[in-house]
Design a protein around this motif. Structure first.
Motif, PDB file in Angstrom:
ATOM      1  N   ILE A 178      -3.525   4.735   7.456  1.00 12.43           N
ATOM      2  CA  ILE A 178      -2.821   4.362   6.347  1.00 12.43           C
ATOM      3  C   ILE A 178      -1.793   3.287   6.588  1.00 12.43           C
ATOM      4  O   ILE A 178      -1.015   3.509   7.535  1.00 12.43           O
ATOM      5  N   ALA A 179      -1.985   2.158   6.263  1.00 13.80           N
ATOM      6  CA  ALA A 179      -1.128   1.017   6.510  1.00 13.80           C
ATOM      7  C   ALA A 179      -0.481   0.342   5.348  1.00 13.80           C
ATOM      8  O   ALA A 179      -0.463   1.038   4.231  1.00 13.80           O
ATOM      9  N   THR A 180       0.010  -0.931   5.461  1.00 16.12           N
ATOM     10  CA  THR A 180       0.740  -1.628   4.199  1.00 16.12           C
ATOM     11  C   THR A 180       0.126  -2.991   4.100  1.00 16.12           C
ATOM     12  O   THR A 180      -0.340  -3.309   5.156  1.00 16.12           O
ATOM     13  N   ASP A 181       0.372  -3.577   2.976  1.00 16.18           N
ATOM     14  CA  ASP A 181      -0.134  -5.009   2.855  1.00 16.18           C
ATOM     15  C   ASP A 181       0.307  -5.861   4.166  1.00 16.18           C
ATOM     16  O   ASP A 181      -0.583  -6.613   4.553  1.00 16.18           O
ATOM     17  N   GLU A 182       1.257  -5.759   4.796  1.00 21.23           N
ATOM     18  CA  GLU A 182       1.823  -6.616   5.492  1.00 21.23           C
ATOM     19  C   GLU A 182       1.184  -6.335   6.984  1.00 21.23           C
ATOM     20  O   GLU A 182       1.384  -7.062   7.828  1.00 21.23           O
ATOM     21  N   THR A 183       0.736  -5.121   6.926  1.00 20.89           N
ATOM     22  CA  THR A 183       0.195  -4.580   8.779  1.00 20.89           C
ATOM     23  C   THR A 183      -1.443  -4.402   8.529  1.00 20.89           C
ATOM     24  O   THR A 183      -2.092  -4.445   9.588  1.00 20.89           O
ATOM     25  N   GLY A 201       0.112  -0.552  -0.157  1.00 18.87           N
ATOM     26  CA  GLY A 201       0.874  -1.499  -1.018  1.00 18.87           C
ATOM     27  C   GLY A 201       1.755  -2.180  -0.210  1.00 18.87           C
ATOM     28  O   GLY A 201       1.763  -2.228   1.129  1.00 18.87           O
ATOM     29  N   SER A 202       2.761  -3.023  -0.563  1.00 21.44           N
ATOM     30  CA  SER A 202       3.775  -3.796   0.106  1.00 21.44           C
ATOM     31  C   SER A 202       4.707  -2.867   0.570  1.00 21.44           C
ATOM     32  O   SER A 202       5.450  -2.049  -0.446  1.00 21.44           O
ATOM     33  N   ARG A 203       5.338  -3.128   1.602  1.00 18.32           N
ATOM     34  CA  ARG A 203       6.614  -2.400   2.170  1.00 18.32           C
ATOM     35  C   ARG A 203       7.850  -2.873   1.398  1.00 18.32           C
ATOM     36  O   ARG A 203       8.771  -2.403   1.329  1.00 18.32           O
ATOM     37  N   ASP A 204       7.699  -4.051   0.601  1.00 24.43           N
ATOM     38  CA  ASP A 204       8.850  -4.594  -0.114  1.00 24.43           C
ATOM     39  C   ASP A 204       8.877  -3.424  -1.522  1.00 24.43           C
ATOM     40  O   ASP A 204       9.948  -3.588  -2.400  1.00 24.43           O
TER      41      ASP A 204
END
Ligand code: AMP
Ligand code: MG
Length: 350
Positions: A275-280, A293-296
């Motif tokens: 389970i990651a994020t858009d950035e990673t 989704g994004s960490r932002d």
């Protein structure tokens, strides 16, 4: 039992269906309906026999209390006292994703409140939910519409998967806006106490009570002799079939650690979910990677969390590695759900 499924959204309210579903509630039946937090499994909160059916359909332990959902600000019928701070919360955040714990009146049966002297009350903002409550002409007791222990459903398909054949009606269509359950705040406590973090954050509640605090069970694994304020707080929750491990630390080190640990699993022919994020998400050297989704935008992460956790159940993974988030704002609620889904299996990266 045959379950009727009706696609019904806020943009497309069908009052014939709402009346029919309201009638089911009046007659003691079960209706699944959308709310802005997660989908709910509802019954007439004042009807003991109807509420018992919720516990049966979900396989929910009887000592785990339910929240009652209202469409009318006049809640004095159900609770003994509404302290000033509770009134402020209602004025500021209702309808919306926050539940107040208040001393209950006798009209609320023991089975609804798990024999506690208090009851949780919430006014949802979703129009399908509000119209259903109005059509039923009674408060609706509703936990999340999942089989007990699984991640909560945030879309219609997940409700059908868990409860088809066990309820009279399933209503909905849109993805839940918030995606995690309501914030629960104990208003019988002074200062206010957050029993479950959610979309209405600690920071937002500080504006009402600067001393508001978080119940210790929210952040850490309960000790053996832990006596929860509500029985429900002791249960493992939100869990996909595969075990979940949370990786907590600086994000670059987290990625490196996950990649390193994954090698052992792959060597042993195990399938790893990440389970990651858009950035990673592009930075992993294998595994089945899904992004929240994004960490932002932690609101987006919250919104997608349960859908992503659930989606691994049909992928046959042996383990799920998950990135952690900062515990500020809605991040506190995200980490509370993740920690519980992992049974507090947290790998701290120095
Ligand atoms: P669910 O409806 O499955 O999201 O769970 C409702 C949760 O709300 C329970 O597990 C409790 O933790 C909490 N809750 C409900 N009623 C009370 C209450 N009277 N006092 C404290 N916590 C409550
Ligand atoms: Mg639940």
């Amino acid at each position: 039992m045959e379950t009727k499924v009706a696609r019904l959204t806020e943009e497309n309210l069908d009052h014939v269906i709402l009346e029919e579903a309201g009638q089911v509630i009046k007659e003691g039946g079960l209706v699944v309906f959308p709310t802005e937090t997660v989908y709910g499994l509802g019954a007439n909160a004042l009807d003991e026999e109807a509420v018992k059916k919720i516990f049966l359909a979900k396989g929910r332990p009887q000592d785990n209390p339910l929240i009652i959902h209202v469409a009318d600000f006049d809640i004095e019928k159900y609770v003994k006292e509404i302290p000033a701070a509770a009134k402020e919360i209602i004025n500021k955040f209702w309808p919306g994703p926050i539940t107040l714990i208040l001393e209950k009146k006798d009209i609320i049966p023991g089975v609804t409140s798990a024999n506690l002297s208090t009851v949780g009350v919430r006014m949802p903002s979703n129009k399908v939910a509000l119209e259903l409550i109005k059509a039923s002409n009674t408060p609706i007791a509703a936990p999340s519409a999942n089989i007990s222990g699984r991640p909560s459903p945030t879309d219609l398909e997940s409700c059908i998967e868990d409860l088809n054949g066990k309820v009279e009606y399933i209503l909905g269509g849109n993805e839940s806006e918030v995606g995690i359950e309501s914030t629960i705040v104990d208003c019988t406590s002074e200062p206010l106490c957050i029993l479950r973090p959610g979309g209405i954050t600690l920071e937002m509640l500080k504006e009402i009570d600067k001393d508001v605090y978080i119940d210790p069970s929210v952040c850490s694994k309960p000790k053996e002799d832990f006596k929860p304020k509500a029985p429900g707080m002791k249960y493992r929750h939100y869990a996909p079939k595969a075990p979940v491990k949370i990786f907590k630390g600086e994000i670059k080190k987290t990625i490196a650690k996950i990649n390193e640990m994954m090698l052992n699993y792959i060597e042993n022919e195990k399938k790893v979910g990440i389970i990651a994020t858009d950035e990673t998400m592009e930075k992993y050297n294998g595994g089945l990677v899904k992004t929240l989704g994004s960490r932002d935008s932690l609101n987006d992460v919250a919104k997608h969390l349960f859908r992503v956790l659930r989606s691994f159940d049909s992928e046959d993974v042996d383990v799920i590695f998950c990135e952690a988030f900062d515990e500020t704002g809605v991040g506190l609620a995200i980490m509370n759900r993740l920690n519980k889904s992992a049974g507090f299996d947290i790998i701290e990266i120095k």
